[in-house]
Design a protein around this motif. Structure first.
Motif, PDB file in Angstrom:
ATOM      1  N   PHE A 198      33.180  48.917 164.598  1.00  0.00           N
ATOM      2  CA  PHE A 198      32.614  49.951 165.475  1.00  0.00           C
ATOM      3  C   PHE A 198      32.709  51.312 164.791  1.00  0.00           C
ATOM      4  O   PHE A 198      33.797  51.714 164.374  1.00  0.00           O
ATOM      5  N   ARG A 199      31.573  51.962 164.658  1.00  0.00           N
ATOM      6  CA  ARG A 199      31.577  53.322 164.092  1.00  0.00           C
ATOM      7  C   ARG A 199      30.597  54.162 164.885  1.00  0.00           C
ATOM      8  O   ARG A 199      29.437  53.776 165.046  1.00  0.00           O
ATOM      9  N   TYR A 200      31.075  55.303 165.354  1.00  0.00           N
ATOM     10  CA  TYR A 200      30.222  56.178 166.152  1.00  0.00           C
ATOM     11  C   TYR A 200      29.348  56.977 165.195  1.00  0.00           C
ATOM     12  O   TYR A 200      29.640  58.114 164.853  1.00  0.00           O
TER      13      TYR A 200
ATOM     14  N   ALA B  24      17.789  52.773 161.147  1.00  0.00           N
ATOM     15  CA  ALA B  24      17.624  51.432 160.577  1.00  0.00           C
ATOM     16  C   ALA B  24      18.816  51.108 159.682  1.00  0.00           C
ATOM     17  O   ALA B  24      19.175  51.899 158.810  1.00  0.00           O
ATOM     18  N   GLY B  25      19.463  49.980 159.924  1.00  0.00           N
ATOM     19  CA  GLY B  25      20.591  49.566 159.078  1.00  0.00           C
ATOM     20  C   GLY B  25      21.900  50.270 159.379  1.00  0.00           C
ATOM     21  O   GLY B  25      22.882  50.081 158.669  1.00  0.00           O
ATOM     22  N   ARG B  26      21.918  51.099 160.417  1.00  0.00           N
ATOM     23  CA  ARG B  26      23.158  51.793 160.780  1.00  0.00           C
ATOM     24  C   ARG B  26      23.362  51.668 162.282  1.00  0.00           C
ATOM     25  O   ARG B  26      22.550  52.147 163.066  1.00  0.00           O
TER      26      ARG B  26
ATOM     27  N   ILE C  39      31.408  40.814 156.769  1.00  0.00           N
ATOM     28  CA  ILE C  39      32.096  39.654 156.180  1.00  0.00           C
ATOM     29  C   ILE C  39      33.030  40.262 155.156  1.00  0.00           C
ATOM     30  O   ILE C  39      32.600  41.049 154.310  1.00  0.00           O
ATOM     31  N   ASP C  40      34.301  39.908 155.254  1.00  0.00           N
ATOM     32  CA  ASP C  40      35.311  40.626 154.500  1.00  0.00           C
ATOM     33  C   ASP C  40      36.106  39.655 153.616  1.00  0.00           C
ATOM     34  O   ASP C  40      36.540  38.607 154.092  1.00  0.00           O
ATOM     35  N   PHE C  41      36.247  39.993 152.355  1.00  0.00           N
ATOM     36  CA  PHE C  41      37.058  39.182 151.438  1.00  0.00           C
ATOM     37  C   PHE C  41      38.149  40.066 150.846  1.00  0.00           C
ATOM     38  O   PHE C  41      37.848  41.147 150.345  1.00  0.00           O
ATOM     39  N   GLU C  42      39.395  39.612 150.914  1.00  0.00           N
ATOM     40  CA  GLU C  42      40.508  40.412 150.384  1.00  0.00           C
ATOM     41  C   GLU C  42      41.419  39.528 149.528  1.00  0.00           C
ATOM     42  O   GLU C  42      41.643  38.363 149.868  1.00  0.00           O
TER      43      GLU C  42
ATOM     44  N   VAL D 227      32.214  57.317 145.066  1.00  0.00           N
ATOM     45  CA  VAL D 227      33.617  57.604 145.385  1.00  0.00           C
ATOM     46  C   VAL D 227      34.111  56.844 146.623  1.00  0.00           C
ATOM     47  O   VAL D 227      35.292  56.692 146.827  1.00  0.00           O
ATOM     48  N   ARG D 228      33.162  56.368 147.490  1.00  0.00           N
ATOM     49  CA  ARG D 228      33.510  55.627 148.706  1.00  0.00           C
ATOM     50  C   ARG D 228      34.167  56.522 149.767  1.00  0.00           C
ATOM     51  O   ARG D 228      34.757  57.539 149.454  1.00  0.00           O
ATOM     52  N   GLY D 229      34.021  56.094 151.013  1.00  0.00           N
ATOM     53  CA  GLY D 229      34.451  56.959 152.105  1.00  0.00           C
ATOM     54  C   GLY D 229      35.800  56.607 152.713  1.00  0.00           C
ATOM     55  O   GLY D 229      36.085  57.002 153.834  1.00  0.00           O
TER      56      GLY D 229
ATOM     57  N   ALA E  38      23.690  50.563 151.222  1.00  0.00           N
ATOM     58  CA  ALA E  38      24.512  49.538 150.566  1.00  0.00           C
ATOM     59  C   ALA E  38      24.604  48.289 151.435  1.00  0.00           C
ATOM     60  O   ALA E  38      24.772  48.368 152.647  1.00  0.00           O
ATOM     61  N   LEU E  39      24.465  47.133 150.789  1.00  0.00           N
ATOM     62  CA  LEU E  39      24.646  45.858 151.508  1.00  0.00           C
ATOM     63  C   LEU E  39      26.132  45.588 151.701  1.00  0.00           C
ATOM     64  O   LEU E  39      26.527  44.818 152.570  1.00  0.00           O
ATOM     65  N   GLY E  40      26.928  46.191 150.841  1.00  0.00           N
ATOM     66  CA  GLY E  40      28.365  45.963 150.922  1.00  0.00           C
ATOM     67  C   GLY E  40      29.076  46.863 149.934  1.00  0.00           C
ATOM     68  O   GLY E  40      28.442  47.526 149.114  1.00  0.00           O
ATOM     69  N   GLY E  41      30.381  46.892 150.047  1.00  0.00           N
ATOM     70  CA  GLY E  41      31.139  47.718 149.118  1.00  0.00           C
ATOM     71  C   GLY E  41      32.608  47.356 149.162  1.00  0.00           C
ATOM     72  O   GLY E  41      33.056  46.638 150.072  1.00  0.00           O
TER      73      GLY E  41
ATOM     74  N   ARG F  12      39.544  48.369 144.700  1.00  0.00           N
ATOM     75  CA  ARG F  12      40.974  48.054 144.607  1.00  0.00           C
ATOM     76  C   ARG F  12      41.744  49.019 145.507  1.00  0.00           C
ATOM     77  O   ARG F  12      41.348  50.189 145.659  1.00  0.00           O
ATOM     78  N   TYR F  13      42.796  48.524 146.135  1.00  0.00           N
ATOM     79  CA  TYR F  13      43.611  49.406 146.993  1.00  0.00           C
ATOM     80  C   TYR F  13      45.082  49.025 146.835  1.00  0.00           C
ATOM     81  O   TYR F  13      45.712  48.522 147.752  1.00  0.00           O
ATOM     82  N   ASP F  14      45.615  49.343 145.658  1.00  0.00           N
ATOM     83  CA  ASP F  14      46.972  48.909 145.307  1.00  0.00           C
ATOM     84  C   ASP F  14      48.062  49.584 146.134  1.00  0.00           C
ATOM     85  O   ASP F  14      49.184  49.095 146.185  1.00  0.00           O
TER      86      ASP F  14
ATOM     87  N   LEU G 180      36.420  43.474 149.403  1.00  0.00           N
ATOM     88  CA  LEU G 180      35.095  44.043 149.707  1.00  0.00           C
ATOM     89  C   LEU G 180      34.628  43.564 151.070  1.00  0.00           C
ATOM     90  O   LEU G 180      35.154  42.591 151.615  1.00  0.00           O
ATOM     91  N   ALA G 181      33.641  44.270 151.587  1.00  0.00           N
ATOM     92  CA  ALA G 181      33.016  43.839 152.845  1.00  0.00           C
ATOM     93  C   ALA G 181      31.503  43.929 152.696  1.00  0.00           C
ATOM     94  O   ALA G 181      30.982  44.844 152.055  1.00  0.00           O
ATOM     95  N   LEU G 182      30.825  42.944 153.278  1.00  0.00           N
ATOM     96  CA  LEU G 182      29.359  42.913 153.274  1.00  0.00           C
ATOM     97  C   LEU G 182      28.866  43.166 154.691  1.00  0.00           C
ATOM     98  O   LEU G 182      29.464  42.671 155.658  1.00  0.00           O
TER      99      LEU G 182
HETATM  100  P1  HAM Z   1      32.291  50.166 153.869  1.00  0.00           P
HETATM  101  O1  HAM Z   1      31.530  50.538 152.641  1.00  0.00           O
HETATM  102  O2  HAM Z   1      32.638  51.232 154.802  1.00  0.00           O
HETATM  103  O3  HAM Z   1      33.591  49.432 153.354  1.00  0.00           O
HETATM  104  O4  HAM Z   1      31.488  49.049 154.658  1.00  0.00           O
HETATM  105  C1  HAM Z   1      31.045  47.877 154.006  1.00  0.00           C
HETATM  106  C2  HAM Z   1      29.632  47.533 154.446  1.00  0.00           C
HETATM  107  O5  HAM Z   1      29.576  47.396 155.870  1.00  0.00           O
HETATM  108  C3  HAM Z   1      28.600  48.599 154.140  1.00  0.00           C
HETATM  109  O6  HAM Z   1      28.166  48.524 152.809  1.00  0.00           O
HETATM  110  C4  HAM Z   1      27.495  48.235 155.119  1.00  0.00           C
HETATM  111  O7  HAM Z   1      26.719  47.169 154.620  1.00  0.00           O
HETATM  112  C5  HAM Z   1      28.289  47.743 156.320  1.00  0.00           C
HETATM  113  N1  HAM Z   1      28.378  48.818 157.323  1.00  0.00           N
HETATM  114  C6  HAM Z   1      29.315  49.774 157.433  1.00  0.00           C
HETATM  115  N2  HAM Z   1      29.059  50.582 158.489  1.00  0.00           N
HETATM  116  C7  HAM Z   1      27.926  50.126 159.043  1.00  0.00           C
HETATM  117  C8  HAM Z   1      27.112  50.524 160.165  1.00  0.00           C
HETATM  118  N3  HAM Z   1      27.450  51.575 160.915  1.00  0.00           N
HETATM  119  N4  HAM Z   1      25.994  49.818 160.461  1.00  0.00           N
HETATM  120  C9  HAM Z   1      25.645  48.752 159.705  1.00  0.00           C
HETATM  121  N5  HAM Z   1      26.366  48.323 158.647  1.00  0.00           N
HETATM  122  C10 HAM Z   1      27.480  48.994 158.314  1.00  0.00           C
HETATM  123  C11 HAM Z   1      34.569  48.944 154.183  1.00  0.00           C
HETATM  124  O8  HAM Z   1      34.460  48.851 155.374  1.00  0.00           O
HETATM  125  C12 HAM Z   1      35.782  48.421 153.428  1.00  0.00           C
HETATM  126  N6  HAM Z   1      36.751  47.920 154.434  1.00  0.00           N
HETATM  127  C13 HAM Z   1      35.428  47.356 152.434  1.00  0.00           C
HETATM  128  C14 HAM Z   1      36.596  46.806 151.717  1.00  0.00           C
HETATM  129  C15 HAM Z   1      37.208  45.608 151.931  1.00  0.00           C
HETATM  130  N7  HAM Z   1      37.284  47.424 150.754  1.00  0.00           N
HETATM  131  C16 HAM Z   1      38.306  46.645 150.366  1.00  0.00           C
HETATM  132  N8  HAM Z   1      38.262  45.534 151.082  1.00  0.00           N
END
Ligand code: HAM
Length: 425
Positions: free
Chosen positions: A115-117, A122-124, A131-134, A260-262, A285-288, A291-293, A309-311
């Motif tokens: 959930f993100r406010y 489109a796509g948000r 889908i999350d792999f750790e 740099v990622r958010g 982005a389809l995913g991102g 590393r988070y040591d 990463l998460a897709l």
């Molecule tokens: P993130 O880049 O914030 O990374 O989200 C990963 C993916 O989730 C994004 O590339 C996008 O495809 C999808 N996504 C995120 N927010 C939305 C949204 N509001 N609507 C549609 N799709 C969305 C993470 O969340 C990290 N936890 C990834 C990670 C896992 N890093 C290490 N392990």
């Protein structure tokens, strides 16, 4: 009389209608297969967590925590939030359940809503799915490469083959300090040329100036110092090793010095996956991941290096549709059970169950009384055989087997119908 207002889905959320479930079935199946192929174990964590988990994990100054999190106090005054991502919850569970005592590296995967406010477009969405792999417990660059391989494997199996990897290293807390200083010096010399948002970012989260989308800032960004020039030997070596593994895997990548990622928990490698778009379209982005040591320690656990990463499921389905990726729908039933008259309807319900028990795929339309309408439906569903069960057949304990293609019919006793059907199917 005033008309009642029709209630619609809350802004930024949506229903997954039956016609879209085939995409979801495919995604779930491929995710599950991919996880098994690479040795990931499933974990599910709650949708609600303490706010503190995300504040500490993702970072207080990040957009996700500061602006986008659904945070609220419960009646018992607990400060909780709907999870804006899965990593922090999985990391919490790793610590809470002592999963560090299992053989490391430990690979975990999960799928579910986040959930993100955000401003919907489109796509948000405000409720979307990841889908999350750790992988926990190893600092080896081979795992950075493997987790990227997992994403490529998954996306290829889904039918998305032209994925482009953007990768960067944001160093560790030692070398990032030097870089941050160089970046701040450079931006101070250029403050007149940047947008007001970037002026705020410089104070709160300087690295984020690099992914500012404002036209005004693009010149300054393009001349900015780049992180890879400031990496310490350890981070440089880690980055180089990862790229060597990717070369070996024939995964092509774009060295994106502005990536740099958010989320604040990252160190060393960060990456995102894109698909090439038509020129006028901005790519999401389809995913991102990365590393988070430091995260496990930051959350109170033992020092445990990790990468993941998460897709984004919605974006993947969006691209599947745009690119015409075929997904197979529900298979045609082998048998369609037609009934006529009250007795047949009653006995038919039981006969339907018997067919299912014998693993014969079957469809019906008990609420339709016309044989013609039922035959039409059997035809539409492409059933191979119609089983006609009328008033007379119900009295005689027989049924008519009709081959849908040829129209050839035969009366068989109910006691032999399963055997007869199995012979023909
Ligand atoms: P993130 O880049 O914030 O990374 O989200 C990963 C993916 O989730 C994004 O590339 C996008 O495809 C999808 N996504 C995120 N927010 C939305 C949204 N509001 N609507 C549609 N799709 C969305 C993470 O969340 C990290 N936890 C990834 C990670 C896992 N890093 C290490 N392990």
């Amino acid at each position: 009389m005033s008309k009642k207002k029709i209630i619609q889905a809350s802004k930024g959320t949506y229903d997954i209608l039956p016609q879209d479930q085939t995409y979801w079935d495919k995604i779930r199946k491929v995710a599950q297969d991919t996880a098994a192929d690479f040795g990931f174990l499933r974990i599910d964590t709650p949708l609600i967590e303490e706010q503190e988990l995300f504040a500490r994990g993702i970072g207080l100054g990040t957009d996700i925590v500061e602006k986008e999190m659904y945070s609220f106090s419960t009646k018992g005054r607990d400060k909780v939030a709907l999870r804006p991502e899965l990593t922090a919850g999985v990391a919490r569970a790793f610590i809470e359940h002592g999963l560090f005592s299992l053989s490391q590296p430990l690979k975990l995967w999960s799928v579910g809503p986040i959930f993100r406010y955000e401003q919907p477009q489109a796509g948000r969405y405000r409720q979307s799915h990841q889908i999350d792999f750790e992988v926990f417990g190893s600092a080896d660059a081979v795992l950075d490469a493997q987790i990227i391989q997992v994403a490529f494997w998954f996306l290829k199996k889904i039918g998305l083959k032209e994925v482009v990897l953007h990768i960067n290293s944001i160093g560790c807390k030692d070398c990032r300090g030097l870089y941050r200083k160089a970046l701040l010096d450079y931006y101070r010399r250029n403050t007149k040329k940047i947008c007001p948002d970037c002026k705020v970012r410089l104070k709160k989260n300087p690295l984020r100036v690099l992914d500012c989308k404002n036209e005004k800032c693009q010149d300054v960004i393009s001349q900015a110092p780049v992180m890879v020039d400031y990496l310490c030997d350890g981070c440089k070596e880690h980055f180089k090793e990862t790229l060597d593994y990717l070369d070996e895997l024939e995964i092509s990548y774009y060295l994106d010095s502005h990536l740099v990622r958010g989320l604040d928990y990252y160190n060393r490698n960060v990456f995102e996956f894109f698909l090439p778009q038509q020129e006028d379209k901005k790519s999401l982005a389809l995913g991102g991941g990365g590393r988070y040591d430091g995260l496990i320690k930051l959350l109170g656990g033992k020092e445990t290096p990790a990468v993941g990463l998460a897709l984004g499921v919605e974006r993947i389905i969006g691209e599947m549709k745009k690119r015409g990726v075929k997904v197979s729908g529900r298979a045609a039933p082998e048998v369609f059970l037609l009934q006529l008259g009250n007795l047949a309807k009653r006995k038919g319900l039981k006969l339907y169950e018997e067919l299912l028990r014998n693993k014969i795929s079957v469809a019906e339309s008990f609420s339709r009384d016309s044989i013609k309408a039922q035959l039409k439906l059997a035809d539409k569903l492409q059933a191979k055989i119609a089983l006609i069960f009328g008033q007379q057949e119900a009295l005689d304990d027989t049924t008519i087997i009709r081959e849908m293609d040829s129209g050839v019919q035969e009366i068989v006793p109910l006691s032999k119908v399963i055997k007869e059907l199995k012979k023909r199917l």
